[in-house]
Design a protein around this motif. Structure first.
Motif, short mmCIF file in Angstrom:
data_model
loop_
_atom_site.label_atom_id
_atom_site.label_comp_id
_atom_site.label_asym_id
_atom_site.label_seq_id
_atom_site.Cartn_x
_atom_site.Cartn_y
_atom_site.Cartn_z
N LEU A 100 -17.16 13.55 13.67
CA LEU A 100 -16.91 12.70 14.82
C LEU A 100 -15.41 12.43 14.94
CD1 LEU A 100 -19.75 10.08 14.23
CD2 LEU A 100 -19.75 11.91 15.94
N GLY A 107 -16.36 7.39 13.76
CA GLY A 107 -15.58 8.30 12.93
C GLY A 107 -14.78 7.56 11.89
N PRO A 126 -14.23 18.04 15.53
CA PRO A 126 -15.34 17.47 16.31
C PRO A 126 -15.74 18.43 17.44
CG PRO A 126 -13.63 15.82 15.94
CD PRO A 126 -13.06 17.13 15.50
N MET A 143 -23.79 11.77 13.51
CA MET A 143 -23.56 12.57 14.70
C MET A 143 -23.94 11.78 15.94
SD MET A 143 -25.14 16.36 13.89
CE MET A 143 -24.66 17.33 12.46
N GLN A 147 -24.70 16.50 19.48
CA GLN A 147 -24.40 17.38 18.34
C GLN A 147 -25.67 17.79 17.62
OE1 GLN A 147 -21.59 14.63 16.46
NE2 GLN A 147 -19.96 16.15 16.73
N THR A 342 -18.49 10.10 23.50
CA THR A 342 -19.61 10.33 22.60
C THR A 342 -20.82 10.92 23.31
OG1 THR A 342 -20.44 8.07 22.90
CG2 THR A 342 -18.90 8.45 21.09
#
Length: 359
Positions: A100, A107, A126, A143, A147, A342
């Motif tokens: 991330l 992250g 990422p 994640m 992802q 995100t």
């Protein structure tokens, strides 16, 4: 164990190399000077964390409004990391993957957990398919759902996987069944220093979010979740999340209070309607209320991609899953949704993008 945030665990390793606090500063300077953009972000955070300043300024995602700056105490971030380690049974020397961006709280907290718990942390660029960048297996990873969706074939290489930053769709939850990994959906926000509760998706689930250690919950008069977490927050956190409390330590998430649609006096929860619609739709979508002279608000389905909205309306009208008032009055398709970094859909901004479609 209750280590100070100022102490780096002796078992901590970054990309296979152990670092003392002094050596970690050298790594940070090197990443800032010579690294790729995502590595410079890692370097910046490492410098901030290793400084004597006891707090950090973090920005919220902005998915439900304008991003705002929040000051977090490093001691509270350390407490959050320890709670995660305790809940998931993470031990010094366990392996973890950072995939991330570290300009987000999620992250940053992967780095904090690794430094304080003594994890062996590898980082990769990422991307939507991070596991494809490494042949290693890992004990722990965080994640966003996108992802995980793109990494279904490699998910088994992660022993424990937590998903956050956006809701986990029913289709993703279904696709994860059968994996050997333990997968959890997380509940939290920047103000709570990432997650304060998790819902297990695999191998089984009861739909409940279960609290991490040292968290207490209640509801306000709107039936929204109230969090009492003195170790990670200086005050009580009142959320806009509608929930059903199932025990002193668990709850079911129903939706957002600020997205409730009042259509002709009937209160509709978009997230519950979306759950019912999910098996019928392959494309990403959401439902939202738009102004209507007769109803006050009418329920509209916004779907991503090129679809035949007339045929889709007929198909939805035939389903028995929806209640009488839960059938959308209109369907509008748009090329693509506006997202946060995100992958969380920004409903309001997406609606603004296509508002010319409304009469």
């Amino acid at each position: 164990m209750n280590p100070s945030w100022q102490n780096i665990h002796r078992d901590f390793a970054l990309n296979g190399v152990s670092h003392s606090k002094g050596a970690l500063l050298e790594v940070a300077y090197s990443l800032i000077k010579e690294g790729m953009d995502f590595e410079k972000s890692i370097g910046d955070f490492l410098l901030d964390w290793c400084s004597a300043k006891p707090s950090l300024d973090i920005y919220t995602s902005g998915s439900t409004g304008v991003p705002k700056k929040i000051t977090l105490q490093k001691s509270q971030m350390a407490n959050s990391a320890l709670a995660t380690g305790q809940y998931f049974g993470l031990e010094p020397g366990d392996t973890a993957l950072l995939c991330l961006p570290t300009d987000s709280i999620a992250g940053k907290m992967m780095l904090v957990r690794a430094m304080l718990l003594g994890l062996h942390l590898d980082y990769v660029i990422p991307s939507s398919r991070p596991i494809g960048q490494t042949a290693s297996t890992y004990d722990f990873c965080a994640m966003v759902p996108l992802q995980a969706e793109k990494s279904l074939k490699e998910i088994d290489s992660i022993k424990t996987l937590i998903l956050g930053g956006a809701p986990v769709s029913l289709s993703l939850e279904k696709n994860l069944q059968g994996t050997s990994s333990k997968v959890f959906e997380t509940y939290g926000m920047t103000e709570t220093i990432t997650h304060v509760a998790v819902r297990q998706i695999t191998p089984t689930t009861d739909g409940n979010f279960n609290l991490l250690p040292h968290i207490e919950i209640s509801q306000d008069d709107r039936q929204c979740l109230v969090l009492h977490a003195p170790k990670i927050s200086s005050g009580t956190i009142v959320t806009n999340d509608l929930v059903e409390l199932t025990s002193k330590t668990s709850f079911k998430w129903l939706g957002r209070y600020d997205t409730i649609i009042n259509s002709g006096g009937i209160k509709l929860i978009p997230e519950q309607i979306e759950k019912k619609l999910s098996p019928l739709l392959k494309n990403r979508f959401f439902v939202i209320g738009v102004p209507d002279e007769t109803l006050g608000q009418k329920l509209v389905l916004i779907i991503e991609g090129d679809v035949n909205t007339k045929d889709l309306m007929q198909s939805i009208g035939k389903t028995r899953a929806l209640g009488k008032y839960e059938v959308p009055k209109e369907i509008i398709s748009t090329k693509e949704f506006i997202e946060t970094k995100t992958g969380k859909v920004q409903r309001g901004k997406t609606l603004e993008l296509i508002k010319s479609a409304f009469p």
